[in-house]
Design a protein around this motif. Structure first.
Motif, PDB file in Angstrom:
ATOM      1  N   LEU A   1       0.930  -1.221  -0.120  1.00 29.28           N
ATOM      2  CA  LEU A   1      -0.073  -0.020   0.067  1.00 29.28           C
ATOM      3  C   LEU A   1       0.830   1.211   0.070  1.00 29.28           C
ATOM      4  O   LEU A   1       1.920   1.446   0.706  1.00 29.28           O
ATOM      5  N   VAL A   2       0.550   2.315  -0.935  1.00 30.08           N
ATOM      6  CA  VAL A   2       1.308   3.319  -1.154  1.00 30.08           C
ATOM      7  C   VAL A   2       0.115   4.541  -0.450  1.00 30.08           C
ATOM      8  O   VAL A   2      -0.640   4.766  -1.249  1.00 30.08           O
ATOM      9  N   PHE A   3       0.462   5.181   0.559  1.00 32.94           N
ATOM     10  CA  PHE A   3      -0.207   6.362   1.261  1.00 32.94           C
ATOM     11  C   PHE A   3       0.641   7.681   1.035  1.00 32.94           C
ATOM     12  O   PHE A   3       1.785   7.734   1.451  1.00 32.94           O
ATOM     13  N   SER A   4      -0.166   8.440   0.391  1.00 28.71           N
ATOM     14  CA  SER A   4       0.510   9.767   0.149  1.00 28.71           C
ATOM     15  C   SER A   4      -0.419  11.072   0.374  1.00 28.71           C
ATOM     16  O   SER A   4      -0.249  12.081  -0.210  1.00 28.71           O
ATOM     17  N   LYS A   5      -1.230  10.910   1.415  1.00 28.55           N
ATOM     18  CA  LYS A   5      -2.051  12.030   2.143  1.00 28.55           C
ATOM     19  C   LYS A   5      -1.196  12.835   2.477  1.00 28.55           C
ATOM     20  O   LYS A   5      -0.008  13.012   3.089  1.00 28.55           O
ATOM     21  N   THR A   6      -1.344  14.228   2.067  1.00 30.57           N
ATOM     22  CA  THR A   6      -0.729  15.791   2.812  1.00 30.57           C
ATOM     23  C   THR A   6      -1.581  16.498   3.508  1.00 30.57           C
ATOM     24  O   THR A   6      -2.616  16.804   2.750  1.00 30.57           O
ATOM     25  N   ALA A   7      -1.377  17.067   4.315  1.00 28.73           N
ATOM     26  CA  ALA A   7      -2.163  18.207   5.119  1.00 28.73           C
ATOM     27  C   ALA A   7      -1.172  19.057   5.413  1.00 28.73           C
ATOM     28  O   ALA A   7      -1.752  20.314   5.968  1.00 28.73           O
TER      29      ALA A   7
ATOM     30  N   ALA B   1      -2.460   2.563  -4.565  1.00 27.41           N
ATOM     31  CA  ALA B   1      -2.170   3.893  -4.194  1.00 27.41           C
ATOM     32  C   ALA B   1      -3.290   4.534  -3.586  1.00 27.41           C
ATOM     33  O   ALA B   1      -4.411   4.526  -4.401  1.00 27.41           O
ATOM     34  N   THR B   2      -3.198   5.296  -2.532  1.00 29.73           N
ATOM     35  CA  THR B   2      -4.587   5.771  -2.012  1.00 29.73           C
ATOM     36  C   THR B   2      -3.822   7.202  -1.145  1.00 29.73           C
ATOM     37  O   THR B   2      -2.810   7.192  -0.762  1.00 29.73           O
ATOM     38  N   GLU B   3      -4.936   8.265  -1.121  1.00 29.89           N
ATOM     39  CA  GLU B   3      -4.655   9.335  -0.317  1.00 29.89           C
ATOM     40  C   GLU B   3      -5.791   9.393   0.852  1.00 29.89           C
ATOM     41  O   GLU B   3      -6.289  10.179   1.479  1.00 29.89           O
ATOM     42  N   ASP B   4      -6.814   8.353   0.845  1.00 32.03           N
ATOM     43  CA  ASP B   4      -7.781   8.163   1.540  1.00 32.03           C
ATOM     44  C   ASP B   4      -7.516   7.268   2.867  1.00 32.03           C
ATOM     45  O   ASP B   4      -7.353   6.090   2.929  1.00 32.03           O
TER      46      ASP B   4
ATOM     47  N   VAL C   1       3.772   2.011   2.634  1.00 29.60           N
ATOM     48  CA  VAL C   1       4.626   3.260   2.261  1.00 29.60           C
ATOM     49  C   VAL C   1       4.129   4.542   2.733  1.00 29.60           C
ATOM     50  O   VAL C   1       3.002   4.850   1.932  1.00 29.60           O
ATOM     51  N   PHE C   2       4.657   5.383   3.485  1.00 33.11           N
ATOM     52  CA  PHE C   2       4.235   6.545   3.682  1.00 33.11           C
ATOM     53  C   PHE C   2       5.054   7.502   2.415  1.00 33.11           C
ATOM     54  O   PHE C   2       6.325   7.736   3.087  1.00 33.11           O
ATOM     55  N   LEU C   3       4.532   7.776   1.477  1.00 32.83           N
ATOM     56  CA  LEU C   3       5.333   8.536   0.375  1.00 32.83           C
ATOM     57  C   LEU C   3       5.251   9.919   0.611  1.00 32.83           C
ATOM     58  O   LEU C   3       4.139  10.698   0.033  1.00 32.83           O
ATOM     59  N   SER C   4       6.176  10.634   1.229  1.00 40.16           N
ATOM     60  CA  SER C   4       6.040  12.276   1.261  1.00 40.16           C
ATOM     61  C   SER C   4       4.742  12.716   1.844  1.00 40.16           C
ATOM     62  O   SER C   4       4.231  13.809   1.640  1.00 40.16           O
ATOM     63  N   THR C   5       4.361  12.045   2.972  1.00 37.76           N
ATOM     64  CA  THR C   5       3.224  12.633   3.556  1.00 37.76           C
ATOM     65  C   THR C   5       3.492  13.736   4.646  1.00 37.76           C
ATOM     66  O   THR C   5       4.863  13.907   4.775  1.00 37.76           O
ATOM     67  N   THR C   6       2.621  14.539   4.877  1.00 37.82           N
ATOM     68  CA  THR C   6       2.911  15.668   5.581  1.00 37.82           C
ATOM     69  C   THR C   6       1.627  16.045   6.584  1.00 37.82           C
ATOM     70  O   THR C   6       0.577  15.700   6.158  1.00 37.82           O
TER      71      THR C   6
ATOM     72  N   GLY D   1       2.978  -7.572  13.198  1.00 35.40           N
ATOM     73  CA  GLY D   1       4.277  -7.842  12.148  1.00 35.40           C
ATOM     74  C   GLY D   1       4.287  -7.233  10.780  1.00 35.40           C
ATOM     75  O   GLY D   1       4.834  -7.831   9.946  1.00 35.40           O
ATOM     76  N   GLY D   2       3.686  -6.158  10.809  1.00 36.62           N
ATOM     77  CA  GLY D   2       3.589  -5.334   9.587  1.00 36.62           C
ATOM     78  C   GLY D   2       4.714  -4.724   9.034  1.00 36.62           C
ATOM     79  O   GLY D   2       5.938  -4.516   9.806  1.00 36.62           O
ATOM     80  N   GLY D   3       4.935  -3.887   7.905  1.00 35.76           N
ATOM     81  CA  GLY D   3       6.001  -3.240   7.592  1.00 35.76           C
ATOM     82  C   GLY D   3       5.779  -1.923   7.088  1.00 35.76           C
ATOM     83  O   GLY D   3       4.713  -1.461   6.413  1.00 35.76           O
ATOM     84  N   PHE D   4       6.645  -1.179   7.662  1.00 32.22           N
ATOM     85  CA  PHE D   4       6.241   0.479   7.412  1.00 32.22           C
ATOM     86  C   PHE D   4       7.676   1.045   6.562  1.00 32.22           C
ATOM     87  O   PHE D   4       8.716   0.622   6.865  1.00 32.22           O
ATOM     88  N   VAL D   5       7.399   1.708   5.494  1.00 30.13           N
ATOM     89  CA  VAL D   5       8.544   2.281   4.841  1.00 30.13           C
ATOM     90  C   VAL D   5       8.159   3.650   4.736  1.00 30.13           C
ATOM     91  O   VAL D   5       7.069   4.428   4.159  1.00 30.13           O
ATOM     92  N   GLY D   6       9.046   4.678   5.173  1.00 25.49           N
ATOM     93  CA  GLY D   6       8.885   6.149   5.237  1.00 25.49           C
ATOM     94  C   GLY D   6       9.795   6.810   4.156  1.00 25.49           C
ATOM     95  O   GLY D   6      10.989   6.265   4.093  1.00 25.49           O
ATOM     96  N   VAL D   7       9.367   7.648   3.170  1.00 27.65           N
ATOM     97  CA  VAL D   7      10.283   8.026   2.451  1.00 27.65           C
ATOM     98  C   VAL D   7       9.878   9.662   2.395  1.00 27.65           C
ATOM     99  O   VAL D   7       9.047  10.111   2.619  1.00 27.65           O
ATOM    100  N   HIS D   8      11.142  10.224   2.842  1.00 30.72           N
ATOM    101  CA  HIS D   8      11.441  11.835   2.833  1.00 30.72           C
ATOM    102  C   HIS D   8      10.540  12.373   3.887  1.00 30.72           C
ATOM    103  O   HIS D   8      10.757  12.365   5.011  1.00 30.72           O
ATOM    104  N   ALA D   9       9.531  13.036   3.240  1.00 32.77           N
ATOM    105  CA  ALA D   9       8.567  13.824   4.393  1.00 32.77           C
ATOM    106  C   ALA D   9       7.633  12.945   5.061  1.00 32.77           C
ATOM    107  O   ALA D   9       6.978  13.419   5.769  1.00 32.77           O
TER     108      ALA D   9
END
Length: 755
Positions: free
Chosen positions: A86-92, A119-122, A138-143, A162-170
């Motif tokens: 899952l790619v999550f890219s919601k920004t606030a 991919a979702t922002e929901d 994946v938290f893809l440059s969330t803010t 046992g889940g997995g988190f990937v943080g990218v940049h923001a």
């Protein structure tokens, strides 16, 4: 594809299992599996062979074979192939223009590597039931604040399962009010300078996300500073060279990519990925793929924090120059990696023996290869079979039919826990990390952070040398990043008492620059060389009387066949503490017992036509007749780190887990009242990471008038064990320049010795 082969060993009375798990991979030539050897009938059932298949959905196949029937089941859950991400890219808050590029890049990685990408922002998708289908999120440059309390709870439960988190940049610029999330990422964003080119230094070249990278990587990005250094809680994979760009504010230690276990799951984060161009950079996208695989549990990785390790081989020719080859074959060095050739031989570290330690080695088998890490052996005297007989080999071998001779075994003595090894092992062509713990006779082995063996030896391995095996032609093993952390009571003192002390010699090779001082200058490329005659000697004045327990002599080719090591109180009357008539050159690391201010190496028979020549003369010991005077005495300081418990008394309480920490400013000092005027001969400072670059040790009769007894402007942290000659009731350590400007001064222990 992971395969466990059936055994046809004589005496098998029943069919044995064949375990197969199909893993999606890049397409290859039809009918050909790259990197896979032919299967042999004597293969051990517990050995793992790696195969790549044409892209298939991850599947578990169960089949029964008629003759010698075998059952096929799934691989261990820890090594399960990626299915969904899952790619999550919601920004606030700020929204990065590179987010669509990042989504497209991860979708392409999924298509090429057999996993689907949603991919979702929901934020409403963050429910316990929905998240359970994904191996990694994946938290893809969330803010900003992107999840409500219920969604946060669902994500915590997902990681706890046992889940997995990937943080990218923001991802580090997200959820500042959610403390659990800050721990998950490892660090919150603080600031950044303008986008610019910088040098990334790769620390961990065994992790699947960074193994493909060079040791230094120059690229353009937006370089984040973080509110606190995460190093103590995470495994740093790469850091920034703050001297290569402007705007770094983390005091020279600037992690930028890391991983760790958190909340029951796995976390991987990188500060890279601001620019749109990042997502077409093959080095970056391959790093991102590795991060997703590590977080998703598809590949094994040692993500435990790694404090206190000292490199023995750091990838440079200079560090390799300290090692020595015994027996045939050898190693080539390229891109910070050692590759074995020929053999059977052993590359060993002759600088010193080790006791009570944790040794880490990164290694990779290109295919069906063989090698190992040797521990606990005496000087092999050029014979690689000596360590086989006297020490232990921690084996690297994918296919040996004897389980006590396969990867993770104490060779021929004890097999690993084979289920644990199967779950932790990365296949041939991938990098793995051993941690080998030796404490007395006990040997513990971790593979990629998972403990797989625990053995108590009957051999005398408690104190010995370490080495890397080159097993033979075609048995090619790669090694990287050999490092060690010592923690035992038999650890020799870290301070060389001879370094920088006055040295004299009977002669100097005529017309040469090889003066006596070269042997005690701490430079391994300079040496003392004598005239071409017998006898000859070199003497060092230690400045005070010491109980000497170890002498290390690093000989040049022109070594001594017969010599004595002698000590003296007055440079006139000498007593031998070591004698040999069979010297063979190389490094003589000698355990001795003697007391004196002066130490002399007295050569009586040269081994060559030349004189005597020493690269280094090192002397270790403790101040003779000295008493620890500072323990529990009254202590005062210029300051204490605001809001901390790091008070002055911690530095003299004898507890190595407590410390004094100062305010973040120069200068600062700590002073101890010894209760009466004492004669002082030694001061030992055990620095925390926040150490002094420049400081003085001062003494005073009245706590008013101070006299310096030691000054340095090149402090390097660790343990400073300093010989002094002074008298006073008060002793003060006065720091004038911090090594880490973002922090203060910090001492685990301040020890003052004398009579």
């Amino acid at each position: 594809m992971f395969i466990r082969m059936p055994s046809t060993r004589h005496g098998d009375a029943a069919p044995r299992r064949l375990d197969i798990a199909l893993v999606s991979a890049d397409a290859g030539t039809p009918g050909h599996f790259p990197g896979v050897r032919d299967l042999h009938p004597h293969d051990d059932p517990e050995e793992i062979v790696s195969m790549k298949l044409t892209p298939l959905a991850a599947a578990v196949v169960t089949l029964t074979l008629a003759a010698g029937a075998a059952t096929v089941t799934s691989a261990p859950a820890e090594a399960a192939p990626l299915g969904k991400v899952l790619v999550f890219s919601k920004t606030a808050g700020f929204r990065h223009s590179s987010i669509p590029n990042g989504i497209a890049a991860i979708q392409q990685l999924g298509a090429a590597n057999g996993f689907t990408v949603t991919a979702t922002e929901d934020a409403a998708t963050f429910t316990t039931a929905n998240l359970a289908q994904y191996q990694a999120v994946v938290f893809l440059s969330t803010t900003g604040d992107v999840l409500n309390a219920g969604q946060q709870g669902a994500f915590e439960a997902y990681m706890g399962a046992g889940g997995g988190f990937v943080g990218v940049h923001a991802a580090a610029d997200t959820e500042y009010d959610w403390q659990w999330y800050g721990g998950l990422v490892g660090g919150y964003f603080a600031s950044h300078p303008a986008t610019q080119q910088a040098t990334v230094r790769v620390e961990d070249r065994a992790n699947a996300s960074t193994a493909h990278l060079p040791s230094t990587w120059t690229r353009t990005d937006e370089w984040y500073n973080y509110r606190a250094n995460p190093r103590s809680a995470v495994r740093v994979l790469a850091n920034l060279d703050e001297s290569s760009y402007t705007g770094g504010s983390m005091g020279g230690d600037h992690p930028i990519t890391w991983c760790h276990s958190y909340g029951g799951g796995r976390s991987w984060y990188t500060g890279l990925g601001h620019t749109e161009q990042s997502y077409t950079d093959p080095n970056f996208t391959r790093m991102l793929l590795g991060g997703i695989q590590v977080a998703g549990g598809a590949v094994a990785a040692d993500c435990r924090p790694e404090p206190g390790y000292t490199p023995l081989f750091d990838g440079t020719q200079a560090s390799l120059g300290q090692w020595r080859q015994a027996g045939p074959g050898g190693f080539t060095l390229a891109d910070g990696t050692l590759t074995s050739n020929g053999g059977m031989g052993l590359l060993w570290y002759p600088v010193r023996t080790f006791a009570n330690y944790s040794l880490k080695v990164d290694w990779m088998m290109p295919g069906d290869d063989n090698g190992g890490v040797f521990i606990g052996f005496p000087d092999p005297q050029g014979d690689p079979w000596g360590p086989v007989a006297a020490g232990h080999e921690i084996q690297i071998d994918a296919t040996d039919g004897d389980p006590t001779r396969t990867t993770g075994s104490v060779y021929s003595f004890q097999a690993p826990n084979q289920a644990a090894r199967a779950a932790a092992l990365n296949p041939p062509g991938s990098w793995n990390t051993y941690e080998i713990g030796v404490h007395g006779q006990r040997v513990e082995i971790w593979l990629n952070g998972v403990k797989i063996n625990d053995y108590v030896s009957s051999r005398a391995i408690a104190n010995g040398y370490i080495g890397l095996q080159n097993d033979g032609a075609g048995m090619d093993i790669n090694y990287r990043n050999v490092r060690i952390r010592t923690d035992g009571p038999s650890e020799p003192p870290a301070t060389d008492l001879a370094q920088g002390r006055p040295a004299t010699a009977s002669s100097v090779e005529p017309g040469s620059p090889h003066v006596a001082g070269n042997a005690v200058d701490g430079n391994t490329t300079t040496r003392w060389g004598s005239a071409y005659a017998d006898p000859q000697w070199i003497t060092v004045d230690l400045g005070a009387s010491y109980a000497i327990n170890r002498v290390r002599l690093a000989w040049e080719t022109a070594h001594a066949r017969a010599y004595q090591v002698q000590v003296s109180p007055d440079n006139a009357t000498w007593s031998p503490v070591y004698t040999t008539t069979t010297g063979d050159g190389g490094v003589d690391d000698l355990t001795v017992t003697g007391t004196g201010r002066y130490l002399r190496v007295y050569g009586t028979q040269r081994a060559t036509q030349w004189g005597y020549s020493l690269w280094d003369l090192n002397v270790y010991g403790t101040a003779a007749g000295s008493t620890l005077l500072s323990r529990g005495k009254p202590v005062t300081t210029s300051s204490v780190e605001p809001g901390s418990t790091h008070v002055a008394g911690n530095a003299v309480d004898g507890i190595t887990a407590t410390r004094w920490g100062s305010a973040y400013a120069d200068p600062q000092w700590i002073s101890v009242d010894l209760g009466a005027s004492r004669t002082l001969d030694r001061v030992r400072l055990t620095w925390e990471a926040a150490y002094a670059r420049a400081y003085q040790i001062q003494v005073s009769p009245d706590n008013v008038t101070w006299s310096p007894v030691h000054t340095t402007t090149t402090g390097d942290g660790g343990v400073d064990d300093i010989a002094v000659s002074a008298t006073g009731r008060y002793l003060r350590v006065q720091g004038t320049q911090r090594a880490l400007p973002a922090y203060g001064y910090s001492l685990w222990e301040l020890e003052v010795h004398g009579g």
